[in-house]
Design an enzyme around this catalytic site. Structure first.
Site, PDB file in Angstrom:
ATOM      1  N   LYS A  16       0.809  -1.211   0.000  1.00 50.85           N
ATOM      2  CA  LYS A  16       0.000   0.000   0.000  1.00 50.85           C
ATOM      3  C   LYS A  16       0.849   1.271   0.000  1.00 50.85           C
ATOM      4  CE  LYS A  16      -2.317  -0.497   3.553  1.00 50.85           C
ATOM      5  NZ  LYS A  16      -2.592   0.260   4.762  1.00 50.85           N
ATOM      6  N   ARG A  91     -10.060   3.574   9.262  1.00 52.41           N
ATOM      7  CA  ARG A  91      -9.657   2.246   9.669  1.00 52.41           C
ATOM      8  C   ARG A  91     -10.845   1.489  10.254  1.00 52.41           C
ATOM      9  NH1 ARG A  91      -3.884   2.262  11.921  1.00 52.41           N
ATOM     10  NH2 ARG A  91      -3.414   1.757   9.764  1.00 52.41           N
ATOM     11  N   ARG A 130      11.843 -11.078   5.771  1.00 52.55           N
ATOM     12  CA  ARG A 130      12.616  -9.861   5.976  1.00 52.55           C
ATOM     13  C   ARG A 130      13.707 -10.076   7.041  1.00 52.55           C
ATOM     14  NH1 ARG A 130       8.947  -4.651   5.989  1.00 52.55           N
ATOM     15  NH2 ARG A 130       8.497  -5.206   8.127  1.00 52.55           N
ATOM     16  N   ARG A 164      13.293  -9.060  12.998  1.00 53.23           N
ATOM     17  CA  ARG A 164      12.684  -8.123  13.949  1.00 53.23           C
ATOM     18  C   ARG A 164      11.448  -8.729  14.570  1.00 53.23           C
ATOM     19  NH1 ARG A 164      11.196  -2.572  11.335  1.00 53.23           N
ATOM     20  NH2 ARG A 164       9.386  -3.911  11.342  1.00 53.23           N
ATOM     21  N   ARG A 175      -1.092  -9.423  13.455  1.00 50.02           N
ATOM     22  CA  ARG A 175      -1.389  -8.202  12.699  1.00 50.02           C
ATOM     23  C   ARG A 175      -2.451  -8.482  11.637  1.00 50.02           C
ATOM     24  NH1 ARG A 175       4.310  -6.395  10.613  1.00 50.02           N
ATOM     25  NH2 ARG A 175       3.220  -4.681   9.625  1.00 50.02           N
TER      26      ARG A 175
END
Ligand code: ZN
Length: 227
Positions: A16, A91, A130, A164, A175
């Protein structure tokens, strides 16, 4: 030229932010990512900015009416006269309703809510792969798409690469759950209002960008035909 008032929707890892910045350049529209504009409003010290600051200083969530105040301030600015791109707002459904109301007051209309669709599997692949430098968090790699020369080691400074907390599979899952819970009703809401547009988001960013352009061109043609 009619206004181009856009909302970007999509799960974390859907690209996004990347698309928002591309659209900003392509159409020369201001791009408002909620976190950034809250911080900007606080820095400017505007009335709503000061209200937001009180909550942020206490570590509380900034309530809807304050966020809406901040957004309203932006979209009435001169640089947003031809349109704007919202990311991270609305949201929730109450936020979406408040935005509708504000737009109506201003005699404006949302052009489209663009939903960038990416499967859960792909999101886990993107975010889960990642790796971040333990010495400098701006050195970011991806085991699949952008691997370091030597596995587990930063090319820039030789430091160890780590996963992370944000990128741990269980955290990504959480999430995503949050996203489904909060945003899915919003998708239905935009669908009912007839402004939802879905874009397949698993291709490379250039292709996703092209698809968004194509759908906006279609919308423009439809609008012209109505006039
Ligand atoms: Zn490094």
């Amino acid at each position: 030229m009619p206004e181009l008032n856009l909302i970007l929707l999509g799960p974390p890892g859907s690209g996004k932010g990347t698309q928002g910045k591309r659209l900003q350049e392509d159409f020369r529209l201001p791009y408002y990512a909620t976190g950034d504009i809250l911080r900007a409003a606080v820095k400017e010290g505007s009335e709503v900015g000061n209200q937001a600051k009180e909550y942020m200083d206490r570590g509380d969530l900034v309530p809807d009416d304050v966020i809406i105040g901040v957004i309203a301030e932006r979209i009435q600015g001169e640089d947003a006269a031809d349109g704007f791109i919202l990311d991270g707002f609305p949201r929730t459904q109450p936020q979406a309703e408040a935005l509708d109301q504000k737009m109506e007051e201003l005699g404006r209309e949302m052009t489209a809510a663009i939903l960038i669709e990416v499967s859960e599997e792909e999101i886990l692949r993107r975010l889960g792969g990642r790796r971040t430098c333990s010495k400098n968090p701006s050195h970011i790699y991806h085991v699949e798409f952008d691997p370091p020369k030597k596995e587990g080691t930063c090319d820039e400074d030789g430091a160890e690469l780590i996963v992370r907390d944000d990128d741990r599979p269980d955290v990504i899952k959480h999430r995503l759950d949050q996203y489904h819970e909060k945003t899915e009703p919003l998708i239905d809401y935009f669908e009912e209002r007839g402004i939802l547009r879905r874009v397949e988001g698993e291709q490379p960013p250039e292709e996703v960008e092209e698809r968004i352009h194509a759908l906006l061109a279609t919308l423009r043609r439809e609008e012209e035909m109505e006039i």
